[in-house]
Design an enzyme around this catalytic site. Sequence first.
Site, PDB file in Angstrom:
ATOM      1  CG  HIS A   1      -0.114   0.147   2.527  1.00 45.59           C
ATOM      2  ND1 HIS A   1       0.493  -0.931   3.149  1.00 45.59           N
ATOM      3  CD2 HIS A   1       0.193   1.231   3.305  1.00 45.59           C
ATOM      4  CE1 HIS A   1       1.126  -0.527   4.236  1.00 45.59           C
ATOM      5  NE2 HIS A   1       0.967   0.785   4.357  1.00 45.59           N
TER       6      HIS A   1
ATOM      7  CG  ASP B   1       1.738   4.983   4.854  1.00 48.98           C
ATOM      8  OD1 ASP B   1       1.231   3.851   4.718  1.00 48.98           O
ATOM      9  OD2 ASP B   1       2.764   5.192   5.530  1.00 48.98           O
TER      10      ASP B   1
ATOM     11  CG  HIS C   1       5.060   1.063   2.644  1.00 54.40           C
ATOM     12  ND1 HIS C   1       4.472   2.202   2.106  1.00 54.40           N
ATOM     13  CD2 HIS C   1       4.537   0.948   3.889  1.00 54.40           C
ATOM     14  CE1 HIS C   1       3.657   2.747   2.994  1.00 54.40           C
ATOM     15  NE2 HIS C   1       3.669   1.990   4.086  1.00 54.40           N
TER      16      HIS C   1
ATOM     17  NE  ARG D   1       8.943  -5.295  11.821  1.00 60.84           N
ATOM     18  CZ  ARG D   1       8.164  -4.540  11.043  1.00 60.84           C
ATOM     19  NH1 ARG D   1       6.964  -4.978  10.666  1.00 60.84           N
ATOM     20  NH2 ARG D   1       8.567  -3.360  10.636  1.00 60.84           N
TER      21      ARG D   1
HETATM   22  C1  LIG Z   1      -5.349   7.570   8.669  1.00 65.31           C
HETATM   23  C2  LIG Z   1      -5.400   6.397   8.181  1.00 65.31           C
HETATM   24  C3  LIG Z   1      -4.387   5.842   7.256  1.00 65.31           C
HETATM   25  C4  LIG Z   1      -4.706   4.395   7.236  1.00 65.31           C
HETATM   26  C5  LIG Z   1      -6.160   4.425   7.332  1.00 65.31           C
HETATM   27  C6  LIG Z   1      -6.397   5.377   8.489  1.00 65.31           C
HETATM   28  O1  LIG Z   1      -7.658   5.847   8.524  1.00 65.31           O
HETATM   29  C7  LIG Z   1      -6.020   4.716   9.807  1.00 65.31           C
HETATM   30  C8  LIG Z   1      -5.092   3.572   9.619  1.00 65.31           C
HETATM   31  C9  LIG Z   1      -4.100   3.724   8.473  1.00 65.31           C
HETATM   32  C10 LIG Z   1      -3.588   2.393   7.970  1.00 65.31           C
HETATM   33  C11 LIG Z   1      -2.407   1.852   8.800  1.00 65.31           C
HETATM   34  C12 LIG Z   1      -1.925   0.540   8.181  1.00 65.31           C
HETATM   35  C13 LIG Z   1      -1.805   0.597   6.676  1.00 65.31           C
HETATM   36  C14 LIG Z   1      -3.053   1.264   6.044  1.00 65.31           C
HETATM   37  C15 LIG Z   1      -3.020   1.164   4.538  1.00 65.31           C
HETATM   38  C16 LIG Z   1      -4.273   0.650   6.666  1.00 65.31           C
HETATM   39  O2  LIG Z   1      -4.808  -0.362   6.319  1.00 65.31           O
HETATM   40  O3  LIG Z   1      -4.626   1.396   7.775  1.00 65.31           O
HETATM   41  C17 LIG Z   1      -3.131   2.681   6.569  1.00 65.31           C
HETATM   42  C18 LIG Z   1      -4.226   3.597   6.002  1.00 65.31           C
HETATM   43  C19 LIG Z   1      -3.719   4.497   4.895  1.00 65.31           C
HETATM   44  O4  LIG Z   1      -2.644   5.088   5.025  1.00 65.31           O
HETATM   45  O5  LIG Z   1      -4.409   4.626   3.884  1.00 65.31           O
HETATM   46  O1  LIG Z   2       5.034  -2.521  10.076  1.00 61.74           O
HETATM   47  C1  LIG Z   2       5.591  -1.925   9.175  1.00 61.74           C
HETATM   48  O2  LIG Z   2       6.807  -1.999   8.981  1.00 61.74           O
HETATM   49  C2  LIG Z   2       4.793  -1.099   8.182  1.00 61.74           C
HETATM   50  C3  LIG Z   2       3.586  -0.438   8.783  1.00 61.74           C
HETATM   51  C4  LIG Z   2       2.873   0.412   7.792  1.00 61.74           C
HETATM   52  O3  LIG Z   2       3.192   0.436   6.633  1.00 61.74           O
HETATM   53  C5  LIG Z   2       1.729   1.227   8.222  1.00 61.74           C
HETATM   54  O4  LIG Z   2       1.316   1.164   9.395  1.00 61.74           O
HETATM   55  O5  LIG Z   2       1.210   1.972   7.356  1.00 61.74           O
HETATM   56 FE   LIG Z   3       2.163   2.081   5.563  1.00 59.25          FE
END
Ligand SMILES: C=C1C[C@]23C[C@@]1(O)CC[C@H]2[C@@]12CCC[C@@](C)(C(=O)O1)[C@H]2[C@@H]3C(=O)O
Ligand SMILES: O=C(O)CCC(=O)C(=O)O
Ligand SMILES: [Fe+2]
Length: 331
Positions: free
Chosen positions: A211, A213, A268, A278
Amino acid sequence: MVPLDFKSLHTIPDSHEWNKSTVVDDPNTIEPIPVVDLNDPNAVSLIRHSCEKWGVILIINHGVPMDIVKELELQTYELFSLPSETKARALRSEGSLFGYGLHRVAPFFPKLLWSEGFTMSGSPMEHAAKLWPHQPDQLTNFCAVMEEYQKEMKKLSGKLMELMLESLGLTLEDVEWFKPKNGTDRAQSMLQLNSYPTCPDPDRAMGLAPHTDSSILTILHQSISGGLQIHEDGIGWIPVHSVPGSLVVNVGDFLHILSNGQYKSPYHRAIVNNTHHRISVAFFYVPPSDVKNGPLKKLIDDDHPPLYTPVTWAEYLQKKSYLDVKPKQAY
Ligand SMILES: C=C1C[C@]23C[C@@]1(O)CC[C@H]2[C@@]12CCC[C@@](C)(C(=O)O1)[C@H]2[C@@H]3C(=O)O
Ligand SMILES: O=C(O)CCC(=O)C(=O)O
Ligand SMILES: [Fe+2]
């Protein structure tokens, strides 16, 4: 949907079985991801180079006290070590961003992930109270550590935002919403605790699916280095090795958009291993929900037309398909 009780599994269920492409880890072919000392007078040019090339930097001398980081790790392990039934009490409700559960990205993929998450913004009390209803000291401690860490992250993201803009030849004045309204910074933030339990067959499982961010920038702490990988066109998956005491900073989709595509929002993922549980903690620095963000005016001219139509964070998140590798042309 509730994450699995990973501890009870000795093989990978079909629902969690992935075919992963291999990793490139040949130091002769890969330029290392720079470690930027934030006190170094050359920090700004290193940041520019790395954000253009990788979209990732490692930072040291970031000013975050290590004892707070240690406490953060301990509390995160404390949470994810709870029994599955306890964690399920804090399950994120439909449509909400906060609480315990699968990652937001999970439903976009045909196979499930070897991970679980807990998301908060500010005080985690509402959800944490469901985890420790009869342990007031643990509850207070957990919330205090999470709030303290977020305070440190807010300070650091302001500093990073300033350095990132400087590296683009800009200042905070160039971002309309950054001017504090009524004395407070208008950016939003979220803290995401990630848990990747020890996996019996790590080559056939995925910790966190690929994904980008959706933030402006993300500051990541990992309990053990090894797990985070970025994808480079023409190369493949590259591990992001960490340096003790450092933090990883990722460019998010919105910095990619604000920079008119100059800075990469890295694609990533996180892989798992068969020896350690982890954890990682990601702080997302996010624009205000309702302000349209497009490429910054000073970066636009006849030779550099805008690549993106302005979009709010709320609109972007609602429409984002995690199957698109590149941040999407705005809607
Ligand atoms: C602010 C945000 C980015 C995120 C979606 C969210 O609403 C809260 C969680 C974030 C996260 C963290 C893990 C990876 C990710 C792709 C996910 O599944 O939840 C990211 C989201 C994002 O960056 O799009
Ligand atoms: O755990 C990791 O190294 C990546 C976490 C991450 O990509 C995320 O929280 O958006
Ligand atoms: Fe991420």
